[in-house]
Scaffold this motif. Structure first.
Motif, PDB file in Angstrom:
ATOM      1  N   GLU A  27       3.226   9.982 -14.359  1.00 13.98           N
ATOM      2  CA  GLU A  27       3.793   8.833 -15.102  1.00 13.98           C
ATOM      3  C   GLU A  27       3.331   7.637 -14.029  1.00 13.98           C
ATOM      4  OE1 GLU A  27       5.168   7.489 -17.683  1.00 13.98           O
ATOM      5  OE2 GLU A  27       4.314   9.169 -18.169  1.00 13.98           O
ATOM      6  N   ASN A  28       2.911   8.080 -12.759  1.00 14.52           N
ATOM      7  CA  ASN A  28       2.709   7.461 -11.650  1.00 14.52           C
ATOM      8  C   ASN A  28       1.258   6.864 -11.552  1.00 14.52           C
ATOM      9  OD1 ASN A  28       5.206   6.692 -10.679  1.00 14.52           O
ATOM     10  ND2 ASN A  28       5.305   8.501  -8.552  1.00 14.52           N
ATOM     11  N   ALA A  29       0.069   8.110 -11.803  1.00 13.54           N
ATOM     12  CA  ALA A  29      -0.749   7.960 -11.682  1.00 13.54           C
ATOM     13  C   ALA A  29      -2.337   7.376 -13.308  1.00 13.54           C
ATOM     14  CB  ALA A  29      -1.493   9.326 -12.025  1.00 13.54           C
ATOM     15  N   TYR A  30      -0.743   7.365 -14.201  1.00 13.85           N
ATOM     16  CA  TYR A  30      -1.766   6.370 -15.269  1.00 13.85           C
ATOM     17  C   TYR A  30      -1.184   5.249 -14.992  1.00 13.85           C
ATOM     18  CZ  TYR A  30      -2.097  10.345 -18.887  1.00 13.85           C
ATOM     19  OH  TYR A  30      -2.684  11.352 -19.030  1.00 13.85           O
ATOM     20  N   GLN A  31      -0.026   4.351 -14.135  1.00  6.42           N
ATOM     21  CA  GLN A  31       0.154   3.232 -14.006  1.00  6.42           C
ATOM     22  C   GLN A  31      -1.026   2.932 -12.785  1.00  6.42           C
ATOM     23  OE1 GLN A  31       4.544   1.800 -13.314  1.00  6.42           O
ATOM     24  NE2 GLN A  31       4.392   4.397 -14.424  1.00  6.42           N
ATOM     25  N   CYS A  32      -2.089   3.387 -11.906  1.00  2.00           N
ATOM     26  CA  CYS A  32      -3.174   3.704 -10.666  1.00  2.00           C
ATOM     27  C   CYS A  32      -1.932   3.582  -9.138  1.00  2.00           C
ATOM     28  CB  CYS A  32      -3.450   2.171 -10.946  1.00  2.00           C
ATOM     29  SG  CYS A  32      -4.335   2.991 -12.662  1.00  2.00           S
ATOM     30  N   LYS A  33      -0.808   3.983  -9.705  1.00  3.00           N
ATOM     31  CA  LYS A  33      -0.049   3.953  -8.470  1.00  3.00           C
ATOM     32  C   LYS A  33      -0.515   5.437  -7.320  1.00  3.00           C
ATOM     33  CE  LYS A  33       4.229   2.094 -10.337  1.00  3.00           C
ATOM     34  NZ  LYS A  33       6.110   2.266  -9.969  1.00  3.00           N
ATOM     35  N   PHE A  34      -0.547   5.411  -6.459  1.00  3.58           N
ATOM     36  CA  PHE A  34      -0.771   6.070  -5.076  1.00  3.58           C
ATOM     37  C   PHE A  34       0.512   7.273  -5.037  1.00  3.58           C
ATOM     38  CE2 PHE A  34      -1.145   7.910  -0.458  1.00  3.58           C
ATOM     39  CZ  PHE A  34      -2.605   8.036  -1.210  1.00  3.58           C
ATOM     40  N   THR A  35      -0.633   8.573  -5.485  1.00  3.54           N
ATOM     41  CA  THR A  35       1.048   9.768  -5.438  1.00  3.54           C
ATOM     42  C   THR A  35       1.395  10.544  -4.503  1.00  3.54           C
ATOM     43  OG1 THR A  35      -1.327  11.328  -6.327  1.00  3.54           O
ATOM     44  CG2 THR A  35       0.312   9.675  -7.653  1.00  3.54           C
ATOM     45  N   GLY A  36       1.023   9.846  -2.953  1.00  9.57           N
ATOM     46  CA  GLY A  36       1.394  10.731  -2.151  1.00  9.57           C
ATOM     47  C   GLY A  36       0.574  11.545  -0.840  1.00  9.57           C
ATOM     48  N   GLY A  37       0.639  11.806   0.145  1.00  9.14           N
ATOM     49  CA  GLY A  37      -0.006  11.820   1.351  1.00  9.14           C
ATOM     50  C   GLY A  37      -0.989  10.744   1.618  1.00  9.14           C
ATOM     51  N   ARG A  38      -1.773  11.028   2.493  1.00 12.06           N
ATOM     52  CA  ARG A  38      -3.092  10.308   3.173  1.00 12.06           C
ATOM     53  C   ARG A  38      -3.381   9.160   2.350  1.00 12.06           C
ATOM     54  NH1 ARG A  38      -4.786  12.919   6.838  1.00 12.06           N
ATOM     55  NH2 ARG A  38      -2.522  12.538   8.492  1.00 12.06           N
ATOM     56  N   PRO A  39      -3.657   7.553   2.640  1.00 14.86           N
ATOM     57  CA  PRO A  39      -4.484   7.373   1.328  1.00 14.86           C
ATOM     58  C   PRO A  39      -5.607   7.505   2.097  1.00 14.86           C
ATOM     59  CG  PRO A  39      -3.037   5.713   2.782  1.00 14.86           C
ATOM     60  CD  PRO A  39      -2.536   6.880   2.899  1.00 14.86           C
ATOM     61  N   PRO A  40      -6.935   6.876   1.419  1.00 13.69           N
ATOM     62  CA  PRO A  40      -8.159   7.168   1.797  1.00 13.69           C
ATOM     63  C   PRO A  40      -8.820   6.106   2.795  1.00 13.69           C
ATOM     64  CG  PRO A  40      -8.531   7.825  -0.663  1.00 13.69           C
ATOM     65  CD  PRO A  40      -6.676   6.577  -0.320  1.00 13.69           C
ATOM     66  N   LEU A  41      -9.569   6.332   3.718  1.00  9.59           N
ATOM     67  CA  LEU A  41     -10.340   5.280   4.833  1.00  9.59           C
ATOM     68  C   LEU A  41     -10.594   4.383   3.926  1.00  9.59           C
ATOM     69  CD1 LEU A  41     -10.933   4.724   7.674  1.00  9.59           C
ATOM     70  CD2 LEU A  41     -13.368   5.744   7.294  1.00  9.59           C
ATOM     71  N   GLY A  42      -9.818   2.717   4.346  1.00  4.78           N
ATOM     72  CA  GLY A  42     -10.004   2.040   3.769  1.00  4.78           C
ATOM     73  C   GLY A  42      -9.089   1.217   2.896  1.00  4.78           C
ATOM     74  N   TYR A  43      -7.984   1.866   2.827  1.00  3.35           N
ATOM     75  CA  TYR A  43      -6.646   1.866   2.152  1.00  3.35           C
ATOM     76  C   TYR A  43      -6.181   1.958   2.979  1.00  3.35           C
ATOM     77  CZ  TYR A  43     -10.206   1.903  -2.333  1.00  3.35           C
ATOM     78  OH  TYR A  43     -11.131   1.588  -3.172  1.00  3.35           O
ATOM     79  N   ASP A  44      -4.864   0.995   2.183  1.00  6.44           N
ATOM     80  CA  ASP A  44      -3.235   1.181   2.461  1.00  6.44           C
ATOM     81  C   ASP A  44      -2.462   1.507   0.987  1.00  6.44           C
ATOM     82  OD1 ASP A  44      -3.488   0.578   5.424  1.00  6.44           O
ATOM     83  OD2 ASP A  44      -3.921  -0.614   5.252  1.00  6.44           O
ATOM     84  N   VAL A  45      -1.645   1.631   1.459  1.00  7.30           N
ATOM     85  CA  VAL A  45      -0.511   1.399   0.413  1.00  7.30           C
ATOM     86  C   VAL A  45       0.939   0.660   0.488  1.00  7.30           C
ATOM     87  CG1 VAL A  45       0.838   3.098  -1.392  1.00  7.30           C
ATOM     88  CG2 VAL A  45      -1.308   4.098  -0.249  1.00  7.30           C
ATOM     89  N   ASP A  46       0.290  -0.274  -0.545  1.00  7.24           N
ATOM     90  CA  ASP A  46       1.642  -1.277  -0.894  1.00  7.24           C
ATOM     91  C   ASP A  46       3.335  -0.985  -0.530  1.00  7.24           C
ATOM     92  OD1 ASP A  46       1.702  -1.074  -2.906  1.00  7.24           O
ATOM     93  OD2 ASP A  46       0.976  -3.437  -3.120  1.00  7.24           O
ATOM     94  N   LYS A  47       4.223  -2.118  -0.985  1.00 10.17           N
ATOM     95  CA  LYS A  47       5.509  -1.563  -1.614  1.00 10.17           C
ATOM     96  C   LYS A  47       5.640  -1.108  -3.143  1.00 10.17           C
ATOM     97  CE  LYS A  47       6.580  -6.294  -2.506  1.00 10.17           C
ATOM     98  NZ  LYS A  47       7.942  -7.388  -2.338  1.00 10.17           N
ATOM     99  N   ASP A  48       4.502  -1.298  -3.676  1.00 13.89           N
ATOM    100  CA  ASP A  48       4.311  -0.936  -4.829  1.00 13.89           C
ATOM    101  C   ASP A  48       3.556   0.725  -5.423  1.00 13.89           C
ATOM    102  OD1 ASP A  48       6.421  -3.048  -6.049  1.00 13.89           O
ATOM    103  OD2 ASP A  48       3.869  -4.259  -6.566  1.00 13.89           O
ATOM    104  N   LEU A  49       3.235   0.850  -3.970  1.00  9.92           N
ATOM    105  CA  LEU A  49       2.577   1.948  -4.182  1.00  9.92           C
ATOM    106  C   LEU A  49       1.493   2.134  -5.159  1.00  9.92           C
ATOM    107  CD1 LEU A  49       5.123   4.954  -5.569  1.00  9.92           C
ATOM    108  CD2 LEU A  49       4.248   4.397  -3.205  1.00  9.92           C
ATOM    109  N   LYS A  50       0.672   0.514  -4.682  1.00 11.24           N
ATOM    110  CA  LYS A  50      -0.668   0.358  -5.454  1.00 11.24           C
ATOM    111  C   LYS A  50      -1.500   0.556  -3.953  1.00 11.24           C
ATOM    112  CE  LYS A  50       0.341  -0.854  -9.558  1.00 11.24           C
ATOM    113  NZ  LYS A  50      -0.660  -0.585 -10.685  1.00 11.24           N
ATOM    114  N   LEU A  51      -3.415   0.933  -3.780  1.00  9.84           N
ATOM    115  CA  LEU A  51      -4.252   0.672  -2.973  1.00  9.84           C
ATOM    116  C   LEU A  51      -4.129  -0.555  -3.031  1.00  9.84           C
ATOM    117  CD1 LEU A  51      -5.992   3.715  -4.179  1.00  9.84           C
ATOM    118  CD2 LEU A  51      -4.453   3.714  -1.833  1.00  9.84           C
ATOM    119  N   VAL A  52      -4.240  -1.496  -2.131  1.00 10.13           N
ATOM    120  CA  VAL A  52      -4.600  -1.988  -1.161  1.00 10.13           C
ATOM    121  C   VAL A  52      -5.584  -1.645   0.428  1.00 10.13           C
ATOM    122  CG1 VAL A  52      -2.973  -3.151  -2.066  1.00 10.13           C
ATOM    123  CG2 VAL A  52      -3.023  -2.902   0.159  1.00 10.13           C
TER     124      VAL A  52
END
Length: 295
Positions: free
Chosen positions: A54-79
């Motif tokens: 369900e989170n993935a269909y909303q393009c939310k980050f699903t856990g773990g360490r984000p890839p190099l070049g990205y952070d995760v905001d409060k809405d679980l979105k990659l920035v």
């Protein structure tokens, strides 16, 4: 599984919270409780996967360490993390221009860039970055195969296409789609040229570096007038950390083969080795046919 293994060695397993006696009723109860617990774990894993999808269909980050070049905001979105994104763009640009992993690693280290863990770059980290489609804006979830029964995972194995969630423009792109495909095409072409080489390295992975403990692997050393086959420390090549010198294959192979022949093909050792081989054949071969084939 472990209880059975322990019992084979004569070790009795005693449970603190449940009294399982050594009788048929206790054995039945033990297996029923084991099956109930297994159902609970499998059902829990299924429910967790539903939430992750369900989170993935909303393009939310699903856990773990984000890839190099990205952070995760409060809405679980990659920035985009702009400082780290500079390193990512450099990796793709150098790869697209035909630079090898080693040259790219050297450039990153000179400029002071680090991985997401804060460590120097190595060959595997560059490979994972170049194959990650998030960098061109494609959100992907559930592509890698799950761990097997022994809890071992191969991250390069892929699930069937129908199980993978892939959403174009689902996350901010750090590089253009054209640059992503060009960098991967160049790497694939370069890798194919090396894969098709016909060189044989007898001792690859069997010898270790005296300086750092890394394994030596075969490589080709290109000079102006000729090429030489050499063994090179894997840490020197992949992690750029070792200062050990290369060794010409012809010298090391000849030395090892001479020692091998000297040890195995003398009258005293041949008798011992033959005796041990015959004992092994007698133990492992079930039929006369197998024995003759082994002999």
């Amino acid at each position: 599984q472990y209880k059975k293994l322990l019992e084979e060695y004569g070790v009795q397993v005693i449970f603190v919270n449940e009294r399982f006696e050594n009788n048929p009723e206790s054995h039945l109860l033990y297996h029923i409780m084991g099956s109930v617990n297994q159902f609970y774990n499998e059902n829990l894993a299924r429910e967790v996967m539903k939430g992750l999808k369900e989170n993935a269909y909303q393009c939310k980050f699903t856990g773990g360490r984000p890839p190099l070049g990205y952070d995760v905001d409060k809405d679980l979105k990659l920035v985009i993390n702009e400082k780290e994104a500079e390193a990512v763009r450099l990796i793709f640009e150098m790869s697209a221009e035909g630079y090898g992993y080693g040259e790219t690693i050297d450039k990153l280290n000179i400029l002071g860039y680090k991985t997401k863990k804060g460590l120097p770059f190595v060959k595997n980290s560059l490979y994972e970055i170049l194959k990650n489609e998030k960098y061109k804006g494609t959100y992907i979830f559930n592509r890698s195969c799950s761990a097997n029964a022994l809890n071992k995972r191969n991250n390069h194995r892929r699930k069937p296409e129908e199980e993978i969630i892939m959403i174009e423009n689902g996350c901010p792109a750090i590089v253009s789609s054209g640059l992503w495909h060009r960098a991967n095409a160049v790497k694939k072409a370069t890798r194919s040229s090396y894969t098709n080489a016909k060189n044989t390295y007898l001792l690859t992975g069997l010898i270790h570096c005296r300086e750092c403990g890394g394994k030596f692997h075969g490589n080709v050393r290109y000079n102006k007038n000729n090429t030489n086959l050499v063994y090179r420390c894997s840490s020197k090549k992949n992690k750029r950390k070792c200062e050990s010198k290369e060794i010409r294959c012809e010298y090391l192979d000849s030395f090892v083969i001479d020692k091998f022949v000297e040890f195995f093909f003398n009258d005293d050792n041949i008798k011992v080795i033959t005796k041990q081989l015959n004992e092994q054949y007698n133990k492992s071969c079930i039929s006369d046919l197998e024995y003759n084939e082994a002999k």
